[in-house]
Design a protein around this motif. Structure first.
Motif, mmCIF file in Angstrom:
data_model
loop_
_atom_site.group_PDB
_atom_site.id
_atom_site.type_symbol
_atom_site.label_atom_id
_atom_site.label_comp_id
_atom_site.label_asym_id
_atom_site.label_seq_id
_atom_site.Cartn_x
_atom_site.Cartn_y
_atom_site.Cartn_z
ATOM 1 N N ASP A 151 0.850 -1.188 0.000
ATOM 2 C CA ASP A 151 0.000 0.000 0.000
ATOM 3 C C ASP A 151 0.886 1.238 0.000
ATOM 4 O OD1 ASP A 151 -1.887 1.990 0.497
ATOM 5 O OD2 ASP A 151 -2.731 1.016 2.258
ATOM 6 N N SER A 154 1.512 2.911 3.391
ATOM 7 C CA SER A 154 2.292 2.231 4.418
ATOM 8 C C SER A 154 3.712 1.972 3.907
ATOM 9 C CB SER A 154 1.638 0.900 4.780
ATOM 10 O OG SER A 154 2.448 0.188 5.685
ATOM 11 N N THR A 158 2.445 -5.355 4.728
ATOM 12 C CA THR A 158 1.616 -5.725 5.872
ATOM 13 C C THR A 158 0.855 -7.016 5.600
ATOM 14 O OG1 THR A 158 1.246 -3.355 6.210
ATOM 15 C CG2 THR A 158 -0.189 -4.850 7.409
ATOM 16 N N ALA A 163 -4.204 -5.818 8.183
ATOM 17 C CA ALA A 163 -4.780 -4.695 7.444
ATOM 18 C C ALA A 163 -6.301 -4.689 7.465
ATOM 19 C CB ALA A 163 -4.287 -4.728 6.003
ATOM 20 N N ARG A 166 -8.183 -1.818 8.932
ATOM 21 C CA ARG A 166 -8.090 -0.529 8.234
ATOM 22 C C ARG A 166 -8.965 -0.444 6.989
ATOM 23 N NH1 ARG A 166 -1.994 -0.913 8.504
ATOM 24 N NH2 ARG A 166 -2.289 -1.597 6.373
ATOM 25 N N TYR A 167 -9.290 -1.610 6.402
ATOM 26 C CA TYR A 167 -9.976 -1.625 5.107
ATOM 27 C C TYR A 167 -11.278 -2.408 5.139
ATOM 28 C CZ TYR A 167 -5.121 -0.880 3.528
ATOM 29 O OH TYR A 167 -3.856 -0.420 3.365
#
Length: 188
Positions: A151, A154, A158, A163, A166-167
């Motif tokens: 990403d 970042s 990761t 993750a 976050r998503y």
């Protein structure tokens, strides 16, 4: 009243008779328009590529280093576009001077394909960032049993499990056919 109850029973039957792994997840969806435009301009990057990597213990460590190096290099090589300018930019490019998340993701994928990675291991994925509700593109990489996220937001590669907070995943390329996109996240 009886007609309403009959409808409700029919709906309950339809919902409850569907398996837990319903076809919703594996259903093909329309890819992002930017992806379709990218494939017209870069057909080689949208074709199926076989695995051309060497397989041994040392090469496994080298692959992890390669992922980290490509993620870092691309993140620092492309200047982020102004967010307002980026929203109206629907064209993804490989190695632009400045770009949006799509440019970062396709550049990383391009470099990994050229390094011998199979297309089935390199999946573009559209996500929504939970904190901002913005749509965002990342690159998912399958390496053995691990699924990793590259990403531009970042500096480090990761693991997908880290993750997920976050998503919200919207759609991603299929590992079987790079031209096919699905909502299926379970088989990454």
């Amino acid at each position: 009243m009886i007609r309403h109850a009959t409808r409700m029973l029919a709906i309950v039957y339809c919902v409850c008779s569907q398996p837990a792994y319903s076809s919703y997840e594996s259903q093909a969806v329309t890819p992002p328009l930017s992806f379709s435009q990218f494939c017209v301009q870069n057909p080689e990057d949208c074709q199926r590529h076989e695995d051309r990597r060497i397989r041994d213990f040392r090469s496994s460590i080298q692959r992890w280093r390669e992922l980290a190096e490509i993620n870092s290099t691309v993140n620092f090589s492309i200047a982020p576009k102004d967010p307002l300018e980026s929203r109206s930019d629907a064209e993804w490019q490989i190695f632009p001077y400045d770009g949006n998340c799509g440019d970062y993701a396709v550049t990383k994928r391009h470099l990994l394909l050229r390094s011998g990675w199979p297309s089935s291991a390199l999946l573009l994925a559209e996500v929504v960032i939970r904190t901002t509700a913005e749509h965002h593109l990342v690159l998912l990489v399958r390496e053995g049993r691990a699924v990793l996220v590259l990403d531009n937001l970042s500096p480090v590669v990761t693991p997908l499990v880290d993750a997920l907070d976050r998503y919200i995943f919207v759609r991603a390329e299929s590992g079987v056919d790079p031209q096919r996109w699905t909502r299926e996240v379970a088989h990454f």
